[in-house]
Design a protein around this motif. Sequence first.
Motif: not given
Length: 215
Positions: A28-32
Amino acid sequence: MNEWLLVALALVLPPVLGSLLRGLDRILTARMQGRFGPPLLQPVYDTIKLLAKRRMITGRMQVVGSIGYLLFIMAATVMFFLGQDLLLIVLVLGVADVFLVVGAFATRSPYSQIGANRELLQILSYEPILIITAIGLYVANGSFMISEIDQPLLPSLWPILLALVLVLVILMRKSPFDISSSEHAHQELVKGVFTEYSGIHLGLIEIAHMYELIL
């Protein structure tokens, strides 16, 4: 449910679920950030790699610190699954954190010692809230025992819940409360309290974090 089965679940489930949650968090951090991110099981791969590496020990207390940290968090998790005394669980978690800090203080690295000081300050900031949470449970339910909870606690303890949300952010070392572990490359301590931990001992700490996350 059989107590031995609960103990087995308390020992097996947290590392599995914790690694999946940490993997999901990284995705999720990477996608954000507009990145694809690592695979879901990357925390498992990282931990296995650490456990297989040759260990580098700068002090005997490092060994005691990493093993003690893991064992006390495992003990607290088992106690929670068995519905034991919440106040005692909070104290056991406090002892686990002390083992981590002592292991960091035992090295000569200034980065490790500054990280340990910051970790100690964070412990002193959130430990009273955890104790107040246990006291709130006693006031609302007449007992510290988790197994004896017989009513919804949210209507009477919602102020404690609000305080506990901040505590959980500190416990999970989320920004800006990751200053003791220096999770991000732009921070000045490299890895802070974990600077001198490596190999199997850093792997044990990673496993302990998975237990702590689920707990």
